[in-house]
Design a protein around this motif. Structure first.
Motif, PDB file in Angstrom:
ATOM      1  N   GLU A  46      42.822  38.270  38.630  1.00  0.00           N
ATOM      2  CA  GLU A  46      41.937  39.450  38.279  1.00  0.00           C
ATOM      3  C   GLU A  46      41.048  38.913  37.201  1.00  0.00           C
ATOM      4  O   GLU A  46      39.789  39.141  37.386  1.00  0.00           O
ATOM      5  N   LEU A  47      41.334  38.109  35.983  1.00  0.00           N
ATOM      6  CA  LEU A  47      40.602  37.664  35.062  1.00  0.00           C
ATOM      7  C   LEU A  47      39.417  36.585  35.718  1.00  0.00           C
ATOM      8  O   LEU A  47      38.301  36.774  35.369  1.00  0.00           O
ATOM      9  N   ALA A  48      40.103  35.841  36.530  1.00  0.00           N
ATOM     10  CA  ALA A  48      39.110  34.746  37.194  1.00  0.00           C
ATOM     11  C   ALA A  48      38.115  35.424  38.066  1.00  0.00           C
ATOM     12  O   ALA A  48      37.067  34.813  38.326  1.00  0.00           O
ATOM     13  N   ALA A  49      38.547  36.609  38.704  1.00  0.00           N
ATOM     14  CA  ALA A  49      37.576  37.046  39.721  1.00  0.00           C
ATOM     15  C   ALA A  49      36.128  37.762  38.995  1.00  0.00           C
ATOM     16  O   ALA A  49      35.257  37.618  39.879  1.00  0.00           O
ATOM     17  N   ALA A  50      36.125  37.756  37.863  1.00  0.00           N
ATOM     18  CA  ALA A  50      34.973  38.011  37.081  1.00  0.00           C
ATOM     19  C   ALA A  50      33.859  36.903  37.016  1.00  0.00           C
ATOM     20  O   ALA A  50      32.807  37.180  36.896  1.00  0.00           O
ATOM     21  N   GLY A  51      34.384  35.681  37.585  1.00  0.00           N
ATOM     22  CA  GLY A  51      33.307  34.571  37.655  1.00  0.00           C
ATOM     23  C   GLY A  51      32.890  33.955  36.527  1.00  0.00           C
ATOM     24  O   GLY A  51      31.916  33.261  36.362  1.00  0.00           O
ATOM     25  N   LEU A  52      33.735  34.333  35.296  1.00  0.00           N
ATOM     26  CA  LEU A  52      33.516  33.634  34.087  1.00  0.00           C
ATOM     27  C   LEU A  52      34.724  32.635  33.689  1.00  0.00           C
ATOM     28  O   LEU A  52      35.709  32.808  34.375  1.00  0.00           O
ATOM     29  N   PRO A  53      34.533  31.759  32.815  1.00  0.00           N
ATOM     30  CA  PRO A  53      35.640  31.172  32.200  1.00  0.00           C
ATOM     31  C   PRO A  53      36.757  32.199  31.746  1.00  0.00           C
ATOM     32  O   PRO A  53      36.484  33.050  31.322  1.00  0.00           O
ATOM     33  N   SER A  54      38.069  31.941  32.189  1.00  0.00           N
ATOM     34  CA  SER A  54      39.018  32.641  31.594  1.00  0.00           C
ATOM     35  C   SER A  54      40.223  32.026  31.184  1.00  0.00           C
ATOM     36  O   SER A  54      40.211  30.888  31.043  1.00  0.00           O
TER      37      SER A  54
END
Length: 133
Positions: A46-54
């Motif tokens: 879910e963190l990665a789905a934001a499209g930003l480095p996570s």
């Protein structure tokens, strides 16, 4: 470790709602901080789905249930199963699954971070921070 299998913040609110607000406010990365490694692993997609480095700064407490707003961590106890080698294995797994940022929070100390730093450097990852080990 109650809640370790959840990807929800301690408040119980959906993670996605917070991620949307952070993106709208111009966040440059998505990090999970001061929660169990297992919780972070469950939230990584879910963190990665934001499209930003996570990534994450996990903690090493056995439970934070006794911590109330305004309280201190003095009443909490450290996990006994999260030595530097175990933490490094977990964090390296996070990186292998696409995490761009890895560090530590409460009860994750310099020995944990040094154990993590060595294999990251060896595989060519960029290391930032005031490391002296």
């Amino acid at each position: 470790m109650d809640g370790a299998t959840s990807a929800l913040p301690r408040t119980g609110e959906p993670l996605g709602a917070g991620l949307e607000v952070a993106c709208a406010k111009g966040a440059q990365a998505m990090l999970a901080n001061c929660c169990w490694p297992e919780t972070i692993s469950n939230a990584q997609t879910e963190l990665a789905a934001a499209g930003l480095p996570s990534g994450a700064y996990a903690n090493g407490f056995s439970s934070v249930d006794r911590l109330r707003p305004g309280g201190t961590v003095d009443s909490l106890t450290a996990r006994t199963d999260l030595d530097p080698q175990s933490y490094a294995r977990w964090a390296l797994g996070l990186v292998a699954r696409g995490g761009a940022i890895a560090g530590g929070c409460c009860e994750i100390g310099p020995d944990h971070i040094c154990e993590l730093k060595r294999p990251l450097e060896h595989t060519g990852h960029t290391i930032t921070g005031p490391f002296h080990a």
